[in-house]
Write an enzyme that holds these catalytic residues in place. Sequence first.
Site, PDB file in Angstrom:
ATOM      1  N   PRO A  81       0.797  -1.226   0.000  1.00 25.08           N
ATOM      2  CA  PRO A  81       0.000   0.000   0.000  1.00 25.08           C
ATOM      3  C   PRO A  81       0.829   1.275   0.000  1.00 25.08           C
ATOM      4  CG  PRO A  81      -0.061  -1.062   2.158  1.00 25.08           C
ATOM      5  CD  PRO A  81       0.584  -2.030   1.207  1.00 25.08           C
ATOM      6  N   ASN A  82       0.328   2.229  -0.756  1.00 24.65           N
ATOM      7  CA  ASN A  82       0.887   3.589  -0.875  1.00 24.65           C
ATOM      8  C   ASN A  82       2.149   3.673  -1.719  1.00 24.65           C
ATOM      9  OD1 ASN A  82      -1.050   5.041   0.862  1.00 24.65           O
ATOM     10  ND2 ASN A  82      -0.233   3.715   2.465  1.00 24.65           N
ATOM     11  N   ARG A  92       4.714  10.963  -2.622  1.00 23.13           N
ATOM     12  CA  ARG A  92       4.503  10.601  -1.219  1.00 23.13           C
ATOM     13  C   ARG A  92       5.751  10.921  -0.394  1.00 23.13           C
ATOM     14  NH1 ARG A  92       4.771   4.435   1.102  1.00 23.13           N
ATOM     15  NH2 ARG A  92       4.053   4.957   3.187  1.00 23.13           N
ATOM     16  N   ASN A 117       8.244  -5.402  -0.959  1.00 20.23           N
ATOM     17  CA  ASN A 117       8.094  -4.233  -0.099  1.00 20.23           C
ATOM     18  C   ASN A 117       6.625  -4.204   0.296  1.00 20.23           C
ATOM     19  OD1 ASN A 117       7.910  -1.857   1.267  1.00 20.23           O
ATOM     20  ND2 ASN A 117       9.073  -0.650  -0.217  1.00 20.23           N
ATOM     21  N   ALA A 139       3.239  -0.857   4.911  1.00 18.28           N
ATOM     22  CA  ALA A 139       2.728  -0.929   6.284  1.00 18.28           C
ATOM     23  C   ALA A 139       2.324  -2.347   6.694  1.00 18.28           C
ATOM     24  CB  ALA A 139       1.536   0.016   6.440  1.00 18.28           C
ATOM     25  N   HIS A 168       4.339  -4.482   9.138  1.00 18.55           N
ATOM     26  CA  HIS A 168       4.363  -4.272  10.585  1.00 18.55           C
ATOM     27  C   HIS A 168       3.181  -4.885  11.327  1.00 18.55           C
ATOM     28  CE1 HIS A 168       7.462  -1.604   9.249  1.00 18.55           C
ATOM     29  NE2 HIS A 168       6.612  -0.766   8.675  1.00 18.55           N
ATOM     30  N   ASP A 171       1.656 -15.117   6.444  1.00 21.05           N
ATOM     31  CA  ASP A 171       1.293 -16.514   6.195  1.00 21.05           C
ATOM     32  C   ASP A 171       1.424 -16.858   4.708  1.00 21.05           C
ATOM     33  OD1 ASP A 171       0.847 -16.986   8.874  1.00 21.05           O
ATOM     34  OD2 ASP A 171      -1.343 -16.961   8.729  1.00 21.05           O
ATOM     35  N   GLU A 186      12.949  -9.170   1.759  1.00 24.36           N
ATOM     36  CA  GLU A 186      12.130  -8.100   2.335  1.00 24.36           C
ATOM     37  C   GLU A 186      12.862  -6.790   2.088  1.00 24.36           C
ATOM     38  OE1 GLU A 186      11.612  -8.362   6.598  1.00 24.36           O
ATOM     39  OE2 GLU A 186      10.852  -6.298   6.708  1.00 24.36           O
ATOM     40  N   HIS A 244      12.789  -2.402   2.153  1.00 24.63           N
ATOM     41  CA  HIS A 244      12.207  -1.113   2.526  1.00 24.63           C
ATOM     42  C   HIS A 244      13.080  -0.004   1.951  1.00 24.63           C
ATOM     43  CE1 HIS A 244       9.476  -3.202   5.102  1.00 24.63           C
ATOM     44  NE2 HIS A 244      10.501  -3.894   5.558  1.00 24.63           N
ATOM     45  N   ILE A 245      12.427   0.978   1.386  1.00 15.48           N
ATOM     46  CA  ILE A 245      13.149   2.113   0.801  1.00 15.48           C
ATOM     47  C   ILE A 245      13.834   2.908   1.910  1.00 15.48           C
ATOM     48  CG2 ILE A 245      12.803   4.306  -0.431  1.00 15.48           C
ATOM     49  CD1 ILE A 245      10.378   2.837  -1.837  1.00 15.48           C
ATOM     50  N   SER A 246      13.093   3.132   2.976  1.00 17.39           N
ATOM     51  CA  SER A 246      13.644   3.886   4.113  1.00 17.39           C
ATOM     52  C   SER A 246      14.275   2.926   5.116  1.00 17.39           C
ATOM     53  CB  SER A 246      12.519   4.676   4.789  1.00 17.39           C
ATOM     54  OG  SER A 246      11.561   3.795   5.356  1.00 17.39           O
ATOM     55  N   ARG A 271      13.219   4.914  12.277  1.00 17.36           N
ATOM     56  CA  ARG A 271      11.936   5.636  12.281  1.00 17.36           C
ATOM     57  C   ARG A 271      11.105   5.265  13.519  1.00 17.36           C
ATOM     58  NH1 ARG A 271       9.304   5.079   6.603  1.00 17.36           N
ATOM     59  NH2 ARG A 271       8.051   6.796   7.451  1.00 17.36           N
ATOM     60  N   ARG A 274       7.517   0.815  13.372  1.00 17.04           N
ATOM     61  CA  ARG A 274       8.132   0.307  12.131  1.00 17.04           C
ATOM     62  C   ARG A 274       9.297  -0.646  12.414  1.00 17.04           C
ATOM     63  NH1 ARG A 274       5.686   3.656   8.181  1.00 17.04           N
ATOM     64  NH2 ARG A 274       5.260   5.685   9.071  1.00 17.04           N
TER      65      ARG A 274
HETATM   66  C1  DQA Z   1       8.303   1.154   3.715  1.00 15.14           C
HETATM   67  C2  DQA Z   1       8.372   1.428   5.219  1.00 15.14           C
HETATM   68  C3  DQA Z   1       7.041   1.153   5.888  1.00 15.14           C
HETATM   69  O1  DQA Z   1       7.115   1.405   7.272  1.00 15.14           O
HETATM   70  C4  DQA Z   1       5.969   2.042   5.295  1.00 15.14           C
HETATM   71  O2  DQA Z   1       4.714   1.734   5.849  1.00 15.14           O
HETATM   72  C5  DQA Z   1       5.920   1.975   3.804  1.00 15.14           C
HETATM   73  C6  DQA Z   1       7.175   1.923   3.057  1.00 15.14           C
HETATM   74  C7  DQA Z   1       9.610   1.557   3.001  1.00 15.14           C
HETATM   75  O3  DQA Z   1       9.738   1.182   1.832  1.00 15.14           O
HETATM   76  O4  DQA Z   1      10.462   2.237   3.585  1.00 15.14           O
HETATM   77  O5  DQA Z   1       4.860   2.053   3.200  1.00 15.14           O
HETATM   78  O6  DQA Z   1       8.111  -0.237   3.520  1.00 15.14           O
END
Ligand code: DQA
Length: 144
Positions: free
Chosen positions: A9-10, A17, A73, A76, A79, A86, A97, A99-101, A106, A110
């Site tokens: 998501p997002n 964003r 990725n 959210a 978490h 599953d 796995e 994550h960009i950040s 953070r 997270r």
């Molecule tokens: C994320 C980090 C997550 O905490 C966040 O909810 C995201 C992006 C990242 O790519 O850093 O949507 O997975």
Amino acid sequence: MKVLVLNGPNLGRLGTREPSVYGSTSYADLVALCEQAGRDLGVEVEVRQTDHEGEMVGWLHEAADASWPVVLNAGAWTHYSIAVRDAASQLTADLVELHISNVHKREPFRHTSYLSDIATAVMAGLGVAGYPLAIRWLAEKPGR
Ligand code: DQA
């Protein structure tokens, strides 16, 4: 070999964003970056994004049945989603796995991941540059 790159998501809103957290690369540019990595490495790369948890679960089932390695990725869902965990647990090839950040720098919520202990590898904090690195690692892994 095919690498499936799945985004939760997002992540379709990359570029607009929170650019101070996720950078200014758009989602379309991220897709292009991953596809270019695939061409450079001679592997098929497919990139998908969804804001719907059930769709993500279905894609993970598809990857499990096809034995495709996955760069995930989960945004959210990482978490808190036991359903995504599953589904990812059923994968039959590697799971990275991503994550960009750097999620560990953070908010405390997270710092929990429902994926890290079932993943082959975890990447965080390299920006979108992490994606082609993950694809390269999967493509060049001995035994492939
Ligand atoms: C994320 C980090 C997550 O905490 C966040 O909810 C995201 C992006 C990242 O790519 O850093 O949507 O997975």
